[in-house]
Design a protein around this motif. Sequence first.
Motif, mmCIF file in Angstrom:
data_model
loop_
_atom_site.group_PDB
_atom_site.id
_atom_site.type_symbol
_atom_site.label_atom_id
_atom_site.label_comp_id
_atom_site.label_asym_id
_atom_site.label_seq_id
_atom_site.Cartn_x
_atom_site.Cartn_y
_atom_site.Cartn_z
ATOM 1 N N UNK A 35 -10.296 24.379 -5.656
ATOM 2 C CA UNK A 35 -9.809 23.562 -6.759
ATOM 3 C C UNK A 35 -8.919 22.411 -6.324
ATOM 4 N N UNK A 36 -8.630 22.297 -5.046
ATOM 5 C CA UNK A 36 -7.783 21.211 -4.571
ATOM 6 C C UNK A 36 -8.664 20.197 -3.855
ATOM 7 N N UNK A 37 -8.879 19.065 -4.510
ATOM 8 C CA UNK A 37 -9.753 18.018 -3.985
ATOM 9 C C UNK A 37 -9.042 16.677 -4.061
ATOM 10 N N UNK A 38 -9.180 15.887 -3.004
ATOM 11 C CA UNK A 38 -8.534 14.588 -2.926
ATOM 12 C C UNK A 38 -9.554 13.482 -2.665
ATOM 13 N N UNK A 39 -9.130 12.259 -2.974
ATOM 14 C CA UNK A 39 -9.904 11.070 -2.646
ATOM 15 C C UNK A 39 -8.938 9.966 -2.236
ATOM 16 N N UNK A 40 -9.482 8.921 -1.606
ATOM 17 C CA UNK A 40 -8.659 7.787 -1.194
ATOM 18 C C UNK A 40 -8.285 6.961 -2.420
ATOM 19 N N UNK A 41 -7.023 6.515 -2.464
ATOM 20 C CA UNK A 41 -6.553 5.641 -3.539
ATOM 21 C C UNK A 41 -6.021 4.355 -2.914
ATOM 22 N N UNK A 42 -6.736 3.246 -3.035
ATOM 23 C CA UNK A 42 -6.259 1.998 -2.418
ATOM 24 C C UNK A 42 -4.910 1.563 -2.998
ATOM 25 N N UNK A 43 -3.947 1.322 -2.123
ATOM 26 C CA UNK A 43 -2.601 0.908 -2.528
ATOM 27 C C UNK A 43 -1.859 0.553 -1.237
ATOM 28 N N UNK A 44 -1.471 -0.709 -1.039
ATOM 29 C CA UNK A 44 -0.911 -1.121 0.261
ATOM 30 C C UNK A 44 0.430 -0.466 0.565
ATOM 31 N N UNK A 45 0.715 -0.309 1.863
ATOM 32 C CA UNK A 45 2.062 0.045 2.294
ATOM 33 C C UNK A 45 3.019 -1.075 1.896
ATOM 34 N N UNK A 46 4.331 -0.755 1.871
ATOM 35 C CA UNK A 46 5.292 -1.649 1.241
ATOM 36 C C UNK A 46 6.017 -2.612 2.181
ATOM 37 N N UNK A 47 5.825 -2.460 3.496
ATOM 38 C CA UNK A 47 6.503 -3.338 4.445
ATOM 39 C C UNK A 47 5.504 -3.872 5.472
ATOM 40 N N UNK A 48 5.739 -5.098 5.888
ATOM 41 C CA UNK A 48 4.957 -5.680 6.982
ATOM 42 C C UNK A 48 5.623 -5.253 8.281
ATOM 43 N N UNK A 49 5.205 -4.113 8.790
ATOM 44 C CA UNK A 49 5.828 -3.523 9.980
ATOM 45 C C UNK A 49 4.745 -2.946 10.876
ATOM 46 N N UNK A 50 5.027 -2.796 12.175
ATOM 47 C CA UNK A 50 4.037 -2.206 13.089
ATOM 48 C C UNK A 50 3.563 -0.841 12.588
ATOM 49 N N UNK A 51 2.248 -0.631 12.658
ATOM 50 C CA UNK A 51 1.678 0.627 12.206
ATOM 51 C C UNK A 51 1.272 0.634 10.749
ATOM 52 N N UNK A 52 1.502 -0.470 10.049
ATOM 53 C CA UNK A 52 1.128 -0.547 8.635
ATOM 54 C C UNK A 52 -0.365 -0.295 8.478
ATOM 55 N N UNK A 53 -0.715 0.359 7.372
ATOM 56 C CA UNK A 53 -2.120 0.630 7.112
ATOM 57 C C UNK A 53 -2.891 -0.634 6.766
ATOM 58 N N UNK A 54 -4.167 -0.496 6.526
ATOM 59 C CA UNK A 54 -5.000 -1.607 6.090
ATOM 60 C C UNK A 54 -4.443 -2.209 4.799
ATOM 61 N N UNK A 55 -4.907 -3.400 4.399
ATOM 62 C CA UNK A 55 -4.452 -3.975 3.128
ATOM 63 C C UNK A 55 -4.670 -3.033 1.939
ATOM 64 N N UNK A 56 -5.593 -2.109 2.071
ATOM 65 C CA UNK A 56 -5.814 -1.128 1.000
ATOM 66 C C UNK A 56 -4.971 0.127 1.187
ATOM 67 N N UNK A 57 -4.161 0.180 2.225
ATOM 68 C CA UNK A 57 -3.224 1.281 2.390
ATOM 69 C C UNK A 57 -3.843 2.542 2.954
ATOM 70 N N UNK A 58 -3.071 3.647 2.840
ATOM 71 C CA UNK A 58 -3.489 4.938 3.395
ATOM 72 C C UNK A 58 -3.203 6.071 2.413
ATOM 73 N N UNK A 59 -3.122 5.745 1.131
ATOM 74 C CA UNK A 59 -2.813 6.765 0.129
ATOM 75 C C UNK A 59 -4.026 7.585 -0.260
ATOM 76 N N UNK A 60 -3.774 8.833 -0.659
ATOM 77 C CA UNK A 60 -4.801 9.683 -1.259
ATOM 78 C C UNK A 60 -4.253 10.210 -2.582
ATOM 79 N N UNK A 61 -5.155 10.700 -3.421
ATOM 80 C CA UNK A 61 -4.740 11.263 -4.705
ATOM 81 C C UNK A 61 -5.740 12.346 -5.109
ATOM 82 N N UNK A 62 -5.368 13.215 -6.054
ATOM 83 C CA UNK A 62 -6.303 14.254 -6.478
ATOM 84 C C UNK A 62 -7.434 13.691 -7.333
ATOM 85 N N UNK A 63 -8.583 14.308 -7.249
ATOM 86 C CA UNK A 63 -9.669 13.957 -8.155
ATOM 87 C C UNK A 63 -9.297 14.364 -9.574
ATOM 88 N N UNK A 64 -9.871 13.682 -10.589
ATOM 89 C CA UNK A 64 -9.627 14.111 -11.972
ATOM 90 C C UNK A 64 -10.048 15.571 -12.168
#
Length: 522
Positions: free
Chosen positions: A111-140
């Motif tokens: 019952x625990x399922x996740x998907x990628x949720x595009x959302x950028x990281x908040x700082x321009x710093x080394x190691x920052x994720x892609x412009x779409x970020x690195x967030x995940x969220x649960x499926x509906x």
Amino acid sequence: MPDTEAVDVVDVVVVGSGAAALTGAYTAAARGLRVLVLEKTGHLGGTSAYSGATIWLPGNGVLRRAGVPDTVEDGLRYLRHTVGDRTPAAQQEAYVRTGPELVEFLERDPDVEFEVLPFPDYFDAPGRGLPTGRGICPLPLRGDRLGDRLGLLRPTIAADQFGKRVTRSTLFGGQSLVGRLLLALDRTGGAEIRTGTALHSLAVTDGRVRGVRVGPDGSARVDARVGVLVAAGGYEGDPARRRELHGLPGADWTSAAPGSNTGDALAALQAVGAEVDLLDEAWWCPATLFPNGRAAFTLGLHGGIFVDPDGRRFGNESLPYDRMGHLLHDRIRRHGPGTAFWWVFDSRTPSVPGICQPLPDPDEFRAAGLWRSAGTARELAAAIGVPPTALHETVERFNGFAASGTDADFHRGEDDYDRFFATGTGPNPALVALEQGPLHAVRIVLGDLGTKGGARIDPCGRVLATDGRAIPGLYAAGNSAASVAGHVYPGPGVPLGSGMVFAYRAAVAMSEAAHAAARPVG
């Protein structure tokens, strides 16, 4: 306080029912421990149930399956650059390196399922994720999957605080996250949940936390053979602490549910000698003030500008919300807790953009004095009580920036995050001129998604005393613990991600301690 008779004896007591608390409870129960979850209010899920449920855990398997080229090492490098040495390096490393392990563990439950949720990281710093970020969220999640638990799940913030009718045939965001964790917890068969049961204090014998006292006078006790995990939120609902620690007029502008997160957990932790940190901080955000006195998290600015009592801009309005929140807080320190901020926009913007919660009714807002309109900037300035010449000059200067595509004052639209929500059609989509009358102004206040100060913990979630030693039997996570992020908000989902990780690590530590104690000697 005189000792009381234990009404229950379990292995682990978990105080709170948000995402961190339920992650800890599920982990402990899945590892064979008997768990009791205590929730102060009549609803489960805490502020997590209000959230969008973005979770920041770099390099996890959900990202890999989606082809997102993220790594733990990049995530750790980014966290270290943004947080610096404000929090221990070992704690930062434990957070980021445990993330993939936590996701893998949770996804073992069907019952625990996740998907990628595009959302950028908040700082321009080394190691920052892609412009779409690195967030995940649960499926509906279908609401009927929860059965009777659906009625106990805290409603969405739109329904809970603003009286909007919200159907829950399908659960999204935090509603889905809490619901999925409840399903997983129930499946273990090793946990009980009690609502309407408030923590009064921690029960200590011979220097070890051995349970909790509950109820208004602490007359009932629950013993914990292995440990207590406090993950009951922060103190954002305590008006006295908000005035003293944050310089705010009270506690009405937080996102937390009314009557919750009033600092009971913090007081209980301090009473047993816990070292606390970051009490001056919160997960800040600009918020739109509603006629009922509450305020709604405002995200995703499509147009307009923020002005302070001087009638001037004071920052890049497209900044990530916590960074804009810090600017608002700085202005409050300068002008006082009653500082009025206004969001000024023109008539090309339908209603108020960027509201994360229910859209305001202009007539209700006008009647409450929270929405003013006028034909010119000077006239609008008179309506909102700022210097007319200053607001006129501010609007004219901003319109020049929109025409040129360059914000020479605050560089709006130059960062990936700025452009993520932008919808303008000019040379810089984050800069939309204010030139189609009438002009409007809506009252903005400093809101938050919860406080981030609490007990200092070690990498396994053990609560540390003022002398630096771990308090035996006591663990903390979520907003009951001082945040690993220190004074910054590195990226979307750090509050949930870090809370869930340290609750998981605390539960693993408790289960390992229990199993070690059960092994025969020799």
